[in-house]
Design an enzyme around this catalytic site. Structure first.
Site, PDB file in Angstrom:
ATOM      1  N   HIS A 261      -2.370 -10.800 -19.015  1.00 39.33           N
ATOM      2  CA  HIS A 261      -3.747 -11.106 -19.823  1.00 39.33           C
ATOM      3  C   HIS A 261      -3.645 -10.333 -21.235  1.00 39.33           C
ATOM      4  CE1 HIS A 261      -7.921 -11.781 -20.696  1.00 39.33           C
ATOM      5  NE2 HIS A 261      -7.921 -12.462 -19.623  1.00 39.33           N
ATOM      6  N   GLU A 274     -11.883 -13.032 -21.213  1.00 38.59           N
ATOM      7  CA  GLU A 274     -11.405 -14.304 -22.010  1.00 38.59           C
ATOM      8  C   GLU A 274     -12.656 -14.773 -22.628  1.00 38.59           C
ATOM      9  OE1 GLU A 274      -8.384 -16.708 -20.633  1.00 38.59           O
ATOM     10  OE2 GLU A 274      -9.125 -18.506 -21.982  1.00 38.59           O
ATOM     11  N   HIS A 400      -2.072  -9.378 -14.776  1.00 40.87           N
ATOM     12  CA  HIS A 400      -3.535 -10.020 -14.429  1.00 40.87           C
ATOM     13  C   HIS A 400      -3.468 -10.912 -13.107  1.00 40.87           C
ATOM     14  CE1 HIS A 400      -7.544 -11.047 -14.916  1.00 40.87           C
ATOM     15  NE2 HIS A 400      -7.471 -12.220 -15.076  1.00 40.87           N
TER      16      HIS A 400
END
Ligand code: ADP
Length: 467
Positions: A261, A274, A400
């Protein structure tokens, strides 16, 4: 009436006649997949227990910070987004997963996520539609708590409340160490507790044990180049379910597909969601320059960040994003971001050239005004990014999500190496492989764990009833 009575007797038989304690369905793991599965199995008439190895429940689901993707929900339609469909959801996810996704599993996800979302709302989840699309989405389809807080704690809140109401026991510090087989079918589990190892009989077992993102040895076994990367995962994400499945002949899918990530805090692996980029945040490098379209998929954005000087970047956002995303408050309070009254002060605090940073913001404002990002082709700019104060977090890619895992079919049945369902063994969530292909789209994990958790629970209960 009579039939129902017979079914009830059959379902209760394990606990009545066997020496060991027994349930129709044993669910291993108390994250979103495990709890969705346990509740659904119970609703389908099965006796159920959830076994959780950690002292706390919820696993990585506690940290699901973005949203839940679903196409065609009431909230999405009410927000005026009418052009989405399961087909478009499928297309985006397949593209984002580099066409590696299992088509049948992905179709199941994209067609049923909407019902999973409705189910959570029925259980009491306070979900609103989230404006702003995440990386790899051609349209906004995220859902999450209306107050802008993280999605994971909210789904765990409603699932644990429902499990309690249904009388489903969730036993923490109960580590499943073996799946017991009899005549080629699942017969129970061996579980390690503070009193030692005991056997629990089960007609069906659902593995909902999550991924292996915190298991450095396993990560580097499949992807040696990820040595030394920090991880966003909770310490229990060690891939035990994959081993439990393999021990009884399960096959694995895409096991080497591990997602890094792009926005992770180096020192402790804390994830910067995000959703910050979806709400409008940009990234700049040490020189104060943007370097990519921030809405590319996680794998691609990560590669861009790694190519910058020092292998890191600054995620920068303004007060309007801060106000719209509750997570921002935590990032600031916990020292993951710095705050500055203007861009000069921000440049000084993060040690980038002020002139370049201001030029970057001026160019971005122009792109926002014209809705045309000529420099990097960002497809959506929801905010002008001009409302001081400003905030910046230094980010770098971290491990992630593990996309690979146990092979399942659309009924969540675990598949053997010979391509047959292992009788009585089901799996859902991050422990499985195939749904996300080579890269998971942000917001699809929650959709996956609830959708497939419910399928596993329903089918495990049906299997238990029939055996
Ligand atoms: P998902 O998102 O797929 O639901 P999570 O990480 O949220 O996955 O949850 C998985 C849970 O399974 C975690 O709470 C983890 O501690 C638990 N778990 C992992 N291995 C075992 C095991 N061997 N026995 C019991 N629980 C386990």
């Amino acid at each position: 009436m009579q039939l129902k009575h017979i079914a009830f007797l059959t379902l209760s038989a394990v606990s009545t006649f066997a020496m060991a304690e027994g349930f129709d369905v044993v669910v291993v793991g108390s994250g979103g997949a495990g709890l969705s599965s346990a509740i659904t199995a119970k609703e389908s008439g099965a006796t159920v227990v959830v076994l959780e190895k950690m002292a706390y429940i919820g696993g990585n689901s506690n940290f699901a910070s973005g949203g839940m993707n679903a196409a065609g929900t009431k909230q999405q339609l009410a927000a005026g987004v009418t052009q989405d469909s399961p087909e478009l959801f499928y297309k985006d996810t397949m593209k984002g997963g580099h066409n590696l996704n299992n088509p049948a599993l992905l179709k199941t996800l994209t067609e049923n996520a909407k019902y999973a979302e409705e189910w959570l709302v029925d259980l009491g989840a306070k979900f609103c539609f989230r404006k702003g699309r995440g990386g790899g989405q051609s349209i906004a389809r995220g859902h999450g708590p209306c107050d802008g807080s993280a999605v994971g704690p909210e789904i765990l809140r409603v699932l644990t409340e429902r499990a309690a109401k249904d009388g489903i026991a969730i036993r923490t510090e109960n580590q499943v160490v073996k799946i017991v087989m009899k005549n080629g079918a699942v017969a129970g589990v061996e579980v390690k507790t503070e009193d030692g190892v005991k056997t629990i009989d089960a007609r069906a077992v659902v593995l909902a044990t999550g991924g292996f993102g915190a298991n450095q040895a396993m990560v580097t076994k499949y992807r040696p180049e990820l040595k030394g990367f920090s991880t966003t995962n909770h310490p229990g994400a060690l891939g035990e379910g994959i081993k439990l499945g393999e021990d009884v002949g399960a096959s694995l899918t895409d096991i080497e597909q591990i997602q890094i990530h792009p926005s992770v805090i180096k020192r402790d692996g804390h994830l910067i969601s995000e959703s910050m980029r979806a709400r409008g945040a940009i990234m700049v490098n040490q020189k104060g320059e943007r370097f990519c379209n921030e809405l590319l998929t996680r794998d691609v954005v990560s590669q861009h960040v790694l190519k910058q000087p020092g292998g890191y970047a600054y995620l920068i956002y303004d007060q309007s994003i801060f106000d719209s995303n509750k997570l921002s408050r935590g990032y600031y309070k916990d020292g993951y971001s710095v705050k500055a009254e203007n861009l000069d002060e921000l440049a000084q605090k993060i040690k980038v050239p002020a002139k370049t940073l201001k030029a970057t913001f001026a160019a971005y404002k122009k792109a926002y005004d014209t809705q045309k990002d000529t420099a990097f082709g960002r497809p959506e700019m929801v905010i002008a990014l001009d409302k001081a104060p400003y905030y910046a977090a230094q980010i770098t890619p971290g491990i992630h999500h593990t996309m690979g895992g146990l092979t399942i079919n659309t009924k969540a049945e675990v598949q053997s190496k010979a391509g047959k369902s292992i009788p009585g063994l089901f799996a859902a969530g991050e422990v499985t492989g195939g749904v996300h292909g080579g890269n998971r789209i942000g917001g699809n994990a929650v959709a996956d764990i609830v959708t497939f958790g419910r399928i596993a629970g329903k089918d495990a209960a049906a299997y238990a009833k029939a055996h």
